[in-house]
Write a protein that holds these residues in place. Structure first.
Motif, PDB file in Angstrom:
ATOM      1  N   MET A  36      -6.468  -0.462  14.001  1.00 36.95           N
ATOM      2  CA  MET A  36      -5.659  -0.023  12.877  1.00 36.95           C
ATOM      3  C   MET A  36      -6.519   0.573  11.769  1.00 36.95           C
ATOM      4  O   MET A  36      -6.298   0.323  10.598  1.00 36.95           O
ATOM      5  N   CYS A  37      -7.513   1.353  12.155  1.00 37.53           N
ATOM      6  CA  CYS A  37      -8.400   2.012  11.202  1.00 37.53           C
ATOM      7  C   CYS A  37      -8.328   3.524  11.406  1.00 37.53           C
ATOM      8  O   CYS A  37      -7.965   3.990  12.481  1.00 37.53           O
ATOM      9  N   GLY A  38      -8.669   4.245  10.375  1.00 40.65           N
ATOM     10  CA  GLY A  38      -8.677   5.701  10.481  1.00 40.65           C
ATOM     11  C   GLY A  38      -8.909   6.336   9.133  1.00 40.65           C
ATOM     12  O   GLY A  38      -9.404   5.686   8.205  1.00 40.65           O
ATOM     13  N   GLU A  39      -8.526   7.591   9.029  1.00 46.29           N
ATOM     14  CA  GLU A  39      -8.661   8.304   7.766  1.00 46.29           C
ATOM     15  C   GLU A  39      -7.569   7.836   6.812  1.00 46.29           C
ATOM     16  O   GLU A  39      -6.411   7.709   7.196  1.00 46.29           O
ATOM     17  N   ARG A  40      -7.944   7.582   5.563  1.00 48.89           N
ATOM     18  CA  ARG A  40      -7.003   7.050   4.573  1.00 48.89           C
ATOM     19  C   ARG A  40      -5.762   7.919   4.449  1.00 48.89           C
ATOM     20  O   ARG A  40      -4.632   7.429   4.441  1.00 48.89           O
ATOM     21  N   ALA A  41      -5.946   9.221   4.326  1.00 50.22           N
ATOM     22  CA  ALA A  41      -4.803  10.118   4.120  1.00 50.22           C
ATOM     23  C   ALA A  41      -3.787  10.006   5.256  1.00 50.22           C
ATOM     24  O   ALA A  41      -2.569  10.011   5.007  1.00 50.22           O
ATOM     25  N   GLN A  42      -4.255   9.885   6.479  1.00 51.55           N
ATOM     26  CA  GLN A  42      -3.344   9.774   7.624  1.00 51.55           C
ATOM     27  C   GLN A  42      -2.601   8.444   7.617  1.00 51.55           C
ATOM     28  O   GLN A  42      -1.407   8.387   7.898  1.00 51.55           O
ATOM     29  N   ILE A  43      -3.311   7.368   7.291  1.00 45.37           N
ATOM     30  CA  ILE A  43      -2.673   6.049   7.247  1.00 45.37           C
ATOM     31  C   ILE A  43      -1.634   6.000   6.133  1.00 45.37           C
ATOM     32  O   ILE A  43      -0.512   5.542   6.338  1.00 45.37           O
TER      33      ILE A  43
END
Length: 106
Positions: free
Chosen positions: A33-40
């Motif tokens: 459940m990690c990734g680029e902030r904008a996408q999350i």
């Protein structure tokens, strides 16, 4: 700062501290459940209708944010200084102001 933000600060600090202490375990497990902030953030907005409600700086390691929907779903997002963002907690039935029992003898 509003009193609502003051009440949420201990929750954010507790969750962020938990995340920092368990970060080595999370990275070894390849937390999904990690990734680029904008996408999350976009997914939280579109899928759950959650918007930012509180934010706090976690030492020099990053920022913890709390997103809440009108339906009561909530998500805590941690963004590290490296730029990596991870959902560290989520749930339902969020109540921004606790309801206190009223009556005689209370």
């Amino acid at each position: 700062m509003s009193s609502t933000h003051v009440r949420r600060a201990p929750l954010i600090a507790l969750a962020a501290g938990f995340f920092i202490l368990t970060m080595p375990l999370v990275s070894h497990a390849q937390f999904a459940m990690c990734g680029e902030r904008a996408q999350i953030v976009e997914q939280l907005k579109v899928k759950y209708k959650e918007t930012p409600q509180a934010v706090g700086i976690v030492s020099d390691n990053g920022v913890a944010e709390l997103f809440v929907s009108e339906q009561g779903t909530w998500t805590m997002l941690m963004t590290l200084t490296s730029g990596k963002s991870c959902i560290i907690a989520a749930g339902h039935s969020w109540d921004a102001v606790p309801t206190l029992a009223r009556g005689t003898g209370i």
